[in-house]
Design a protein around this motif. Structure first.
Motif, mmCIF file in Angstrom:
data_model
loop_
_atom_site.group_PDB
_atom_site.id
_atom_site.type_symbol
_atom_site.label_atom_id
_atom_site.label_comp_id
_atom_site.label_asym_id
_atom_site.label_seq_id
_atom_site.Cartn_x
_atom_site.Cartn_y
_atom_site.Cartn_z
ATOM 1 N N TYR A 87 40.657 45.094 33.659
ATOM 2 C CA TYR A 87 39.552 45.941 34.106
ATOM 3 C C TYR A 87 40.079 47.000 35.077
ATOM 4 O O TYR A 87 41.261 46.979 35.456
ATOM 5 C CB TYR A 87 38.457 45.098 34.772
ATOM 6 C CG TYR A 87 38.885 44.349 36.019
ATOM 7 C CD1 TYR A 87 38.483 44.791 37.285
ATOM 8 C CD2 TYR A 87 39.668 43.194 35.938
ATOM 9 C CE1 TYR A 87 38.859 44.111 38.427
ATOM 10 C CE2 TYR A 87 40.042 42.508 37.079
ATOM 11 C CZ TYR A 87 39.641 42.965 38.327
ATOM 12 O OH TYR A 87 40.019 42.290 39.449
ATOM 13 N N ALA A 88 39.210 47.923 35.471
ATOM 14 C CA ALA A 88 39.549 48.957 36.445
ATOM 15 C C ALA A 88 38.635 48.816 37.651
ATOM 16 O O ALA A 88 37.464 48.489 37.516
ATOM 17 C CB ALA A 88 39.415 50.345 35.828
ATOM 18 N N ASP A 89 39.196 49.054 38.826
ATOM 19 C CA ASP A 89 38.430 48.913 40.068
ATOM 20 C C ASP A 89 39.155 49.720 41.142
ATOM 21 O O ASP A 89 40.112 50.441 40.839
ATOM 22 C CB ASP A 89 38.367 47.432 40.457
ATOM 23 C CG ASP A 89 37.209 47.118 41.391
ATOM 24 O OD1 ASP A 89 36.563 48.066 41.878
ATOM 25 O OD2 ASP A 89 36.959 45.926 41.627
ATOM 26 N N THR A 90 38.723 49.597 42.399
ATOM 27 C CA THR A 90 39.449 50.224 43.501
ATOM 28 C C THR A 90 40.105 49.135 44.335
ATOM 29 O O THR A 90 39.604 48.013 44.413
ATOM 30 C CB THR A 90 38.511 51.052 44.401
ATOM 31 O OG1 THR A 90 37.412 50.224 44.806
ATOM 32 C CG2 THR A 90 37.982 52.270 43.655
ATOM 33 N N ASN A 91 41.255 49.453 44.939
ATOM 34 C CA ASN A 91 41.930 48.466 45.777
ATOM 35 C C ASN A 91 41.374 48.515 47.195
ATOM 36 O O ASN A 91 40.412 49.221 47.475
ATOM 37 C CB ASN A 91 43.453 48.668 45.761
ATOM 38 C CG ASN A 91 43.877 50.001 46.382
ATOM 39 O OD1 ASN A 91 43.075 50.692 47.025
ATOM 40 N ND2 ASN A 91 45.129 50.364 46.205
ATOM 41 N N GLU A 92 41.996 47.756 48.117
ATOM 42 C CA GLU A 92 41.480 47.660 49.482
ATOM 43 C C GLU A 92 41.456 48.998 50.202
ATOM 44 O O GLU A 92 40.656 49.224 51.097
ATOM 45 C CB GLU A 92 42.323 46.662 50.292
ATOM 46 C CG GLU A 92 42.080 45.216 49.921
ATOM 47 C CD GLU A 92 42.836 44.262 50.824
ATOM 48 O OE1 GLU A 92 43.971 44.590 51.211
ATOM 49 O OE2 GLU A 92 42.303 43.203 51.139
ATOM 50 N N CYS A 93 42.366 49.896 49.822
ATOM 51 C CA CYS A 93 42.431 51.213 50.466
ATOM 52 C C CYS A 93 41.534 52.231 49.770
ATOM 53 O O CYS A 93 41.510 53.403 50.137
ATOM 54 C CB CYS A 93 43.880 51.724 50.474
ATOM 55 S SG CYS A 93 44.857 51.068 51.826
ATOM 56 N N GLY A 94 40.812 51.793 48.727
ATOM 57 C CA GLY A 94 39.913 52.706 48.029
ATOM 58 C C GLY A 94 40.558 53.486 46.906
ATOM 59 O O GLY A 94 39.946 54.400 46.344
ATOM 60 N N SER A 95 41.789 53.159 46.551
ATOM 61 C CA SER A 95 42.491 53.872 45.478
ATOM 62 C C SER A 95 42.137 53.252 44.121
ATOM 63 O O SER A 95 42.257 52.035 43.948
ATOM 64 C CB SER A 95 44.005 53.798 45.704
ATOM 65 O OG SER A 95 44.710 54.445 44.660
ATOM 66 N N PRO A 96 41.690 54.056 43.139
ATOM 67 C CA PRO A 96 41.403 53.519 41.801
ATOM 68 C C PRO A 96 42.625 52.799 41.238
ATOM 69 O O PRO A 96 43.760 53.271 41.404
ATOM 70 C CB PRO A 96 41.058 54.764 40.986
ATOM 71 C CG PRO A 96 40.561 55.747 41.994
ATOM 72 C CD PRO A 96 41.390 55.502 43.217
ATOM 73 N N ALA A 97 42.387 51.667 40.576
ATOM 74 C CA ALA A 97 43.518 50.853 40.117
ATOM 75 C C ALA A 97 43.212 50.139 38.810
ATOM 76 O O ALA A 97 42.068 49.774 38.536
ATOM 77 C CB ALA A 97 43.877 49.822 41.191
ATOM 78 N N LEU A 98 44.256 49.946 38.008
ATOM 79 C CA LEU A 98 44.190 49.052 36.857
ATOM 80 C C LEU A 98 44.417 47.645 37.381
ATOM 81 O O LEU A 98 45.321 47.416 38.183
ATOM 82 C CB LEU A 98 45.293 49.407 35.846
ATOM 83 C CG LEU A 98 45.236 50.796 35.199
ATOM 84 C CD1 LEU A 98 46.516 51.048 34.398
ATOM 85 C CD2 LEU A 98 44.018 50.925 34.303
ATOM 86 N N LYS A 99 43.609 46.675 36.929
ATOM 87 C CA LYS A 99 43.748 45.314 37.426
ATOM 88 C C LYS A 99 43.747 44.319 36.275
ATOM 89 O O LYS A 99 43.077 44.523 35.259
ATOM 90 C CB LYS A 99 42.627 44.982 38.417
ATOM 91 C CG LYS A 99 42.700 45.805 39.696
ATOM 92 C CD LYS A 99 41.828 45.214 40.783
ATOM 93 C CE LYS A 99 42.056 45.931 42.106
ATOM 94 N NZ LYS A 99 41.322 45.288 43.214
ATOM 95 N N ALA A 100 44.503 43.246 36.459
ATOM 96 C CA ALA A 100 44.581 42.181 35.455
ATOM 97 C C ALA A 100 44.451 40.844 36.164
ATOM 98 O O ALA A 100 45.291 40.496 36.996
ATOM 99 C CB ALA A 100 45.906 42.262 34.696
ATOM 100 N N ALA A 101 43.387 40.108 35.879
ATOM 101 C CA ALA A 101 43.159 38.799 36.492
ATOM 102 C C ALA A 101 43.689 37.706 35.568
ATOM 103 O O ALA A 101 43.357 37.671 34.387
ATOM 104 C CB ALA A 101 41.667 38.595 36.749
#
Length: 414
Positions: free
Chosen positions: A314-328
Motif C-alpha cells: 500500500y501507499a501512505d505517509t511516513n512519520e515525517c509526512g513523506s509519501p511512501a511505498l509500504k509493505a506489511a
C-alpha cells in the motif's frame, strides 16, 4: 528468564489495581538484587505517549521518593524517554531551513516555534510548529548529515549512560531495537536486564508495521544525494530520472488505494534495472551504508513490481509526512517469535485486554508466543470496578451522518 502474561483489569479513578507501580517496583528490585543486572537498565515499552509521560513525570518520581525514604535506593531513580528519529531536530536540516524560510511571511506563533528549535531538540515540545517545518527539520530515516557533534547524536550517546536506571520507549522503538539485535546491527538501547511491555495488546499491530518495509520520497532523495556526495554523479542522475515519475505518482496518490497498474509496473521495472546497473558497476566502490540504502530501495520496488502476495502492499505517509511505498509482512507473528522472545530475558506483558476470561490463546497467536508454554507464566487479575452496576450501555434511536466526510457516527452519550 520467563515471560509473564498479566491481564490486569482497568478501573476508574482510584479503583485501579496499581499495576504500573507494581511492575516498576518489581523491575527496580530485580535490577538491584539480581546478579549481573545492576549495571543494566529496565526497559519499559508502552503504546501511548500519555502513559510514557505519566511513568516519567508521576510514577517514577513518587516511587523514587518512597524507595529512598525506605533506604532501598540511595539516589533518585533516573529515566530517559527514547523515541524514533523523526521526533528530533536535525541541526543540519534546521540550518538549511532557516536559511531558506521567509520568516516575515510566517505567522508569529509558527515563526517563534521554528526559531525555538535552536534550543529545543524534541519536536514534540514545540506545539505550534507547522507540519511542513517539522517535516523539513526532523532527523531523516537515514541520517546523512556530516556535522561533527549534532545535538541528536549527542542525545543518543548520553541516553546510553548507565545512570539511567529505566529506559522508556514505545512499542515501535522496542521492536526496532529487537530487529537491530537480531540482524547484528548496533542496538538502539543498552542491553537491558528486564523488559516490561505495558498496553501489550497493541504490540502485534506495531509488529505488523515494523516488520514491513518502506520506501519514501525522502529515502529516494537521500539515495540520490548519497551517490552525488560519493562523486557518482552520472549514476545519481540516471537513477533520479527513473525514480522521479514514481515519486510524482506517489505524491498524487499516497492516500488512495494504490494498486499495481501496467504503467506503474513498467516504471518500477526501469528503476529496478537502474539500481541493478549501479550495483553491478560501482556496488563494491560505494560505502556500505549507501550500498544498504541502494538494496533497500531495490527490494521495495521489486516487491511492488512482482505484486508480492506474502506482503500487504500500500501507499501512505511516513512519520515525517513523506509519501511512501509500504509493505506489511503477513508473517509477522513468526518474526516476533524470532526477534523478541528467543532472548533469555525476563519480560512482563500486561494490559487489561490480553485474555478472554482466563484464556490467552488469541493473544499468543497474534504475538508469536504459541509453542513457548515452558517460558510462559499467565496471570489474570479482574478489575475491582463493578462495571455491571456502574455502567450503562446506550443505543441511540438515530445514527447521525456527516455528509462531508461520509462517516456515520453515534450521537453524544451523556
Amino acid at each position: 528468564g520467563k515471560i509473564a502474561l498479566c491481564d490486569a483489569g482497568v478501573g476508574l479513578g482510584k479503583t485501579g489495581l496499581g499495576k504500573t507501580y507494581a511492575y516498576l517496583a518489581a523491575g527496580i528490585l530485580f535490577r538491584k538484587y539480581t546478579e549481573n543486572a545492576s549495571e543494566r537498565p529496565v526497559l519499559i515499552s508502552t503504546a501511548s505517549i500519555a502513559l510514557q509521560n505519566a511513568v516519567l513525570d508521576e510514577y517514577i518520581p513518587f516511587l523514587s521518593e518512597v524507595m529512598m525514604e525506605d533506604g532501598i535506593i540511595d539516589r533518585p531513580l533516573k529515566a530517559v524517554l527514547r523515541k524514533g528519529k523523526s521526533h528530533y531536530v536535525c541541526d543540519d536540516r534546521l540550518i538549511k531551513r532557516l536559511s531558506k524560510a521567509n520568516l516575515e511571511k510566517k505567522n508569529e506563533r509558527n515563526k517563534q516555534a521554528l526559531l525555538s528549535l535552536k534550543t529545543h531538540l524534541d519536536l514534540d515540545d514545540v506545539p505550534h510548529l507547522s507540519a511542513y517545518d517539522r517535516n523539513q527539520v526532523c532527523v531523516p530515516g537515514r541520517c546523512a548529515c556530516h556535522l561533527i557533534d549534532c545535538r541528536y547524536q549527542r542525545f543518543v550517546r548520553n541516553s546510553r549512560s548507565p545512570e539511567y536506571v529505566i529506559q522508556v520507549c514505545n512499542h515501535n522503538f522496542f521492536i526496532a531495537d529487537a530487529i537491530h539485535r537480531s540482524a547484528g546491527i548496533p542496538s538502539l538501547v543498552p542491553d537491558y536486564c528486564a523488559a516490561i511491555i505495558d498496553e501489550a495488546h497493541k504490540l502485534p499491530e506495531s509488529a505488523r508495521q515494523m516488520f514491513g518495509k518502506s520506501l519514501s520520497i525522502e529515502d529516494m532523495s537521500a539515495l540520490i544525494t548519497g551517490l552525488k556526495h560519493e562523486q557518482y554523479v552520472l549514476a545519481a542522475e540516471k537513477l533520479a530520472g527513473e525514480l522521479k515519475p514514481i515519486a510524482q505518482d506517489l505524491k498524487k496518490h499516497a492516500d488512495e488505494d494504490y494498486t499495481l497498474t501496467k504503467e506503474r509496473k513498467v516504471q518500477y521495472g526501469k528503476a529496478i534495472k537502474a539500481i541493478l546497473s549501479i550495483r553491478k558497476n560501482i556496488g563494491n566502490a560505494i560505502t556500505p551504508p549507501l550500498r544498504s540504502q541502494l538494496m533497500d530501495a531495490w527490494e521495495m520496488l521489486e516487491l511492488f513490481h512482482r505484486n508480492a502476495l506474502d506482503f500487504i502492499l500500500y501507499a501512505d505517509t511516513n512519520e515525517c509526512g513523506s509519501p511512501a511505498l509500504k509493505a506489511a509482512n503477513t508473517n509477522y507473528p513468526e518474526r516476533m517469535q524470532e526477534c523478541l522472545w528467543t532472548r533469555n530475558i525476563p519480560m512482563i506483558l500486561t494490559s487489561g485486554t490480553l485474555a478472554v476470561g482466563s484464556d490467552f490463546s488469541r493473544f499468543k497467536e497474534q504475538a508469536g508466543l504459541e509453542g513457548m508454554d515452558t517460558r510462559l507464566f499467565e496471570s489474570v487479575s479482574p478489575s475491582p470496578f463493578d462495571y455491571k452496576r456502574n455502567c450503562r450501555l446506550y443505543f441511540p434511536q438515530q445514527i447521525h451522518h456527516k455528509p462531508e466526510d461520509g462517516i456515520g457516527y453515534i450521537g453524544e452519550i451523556a
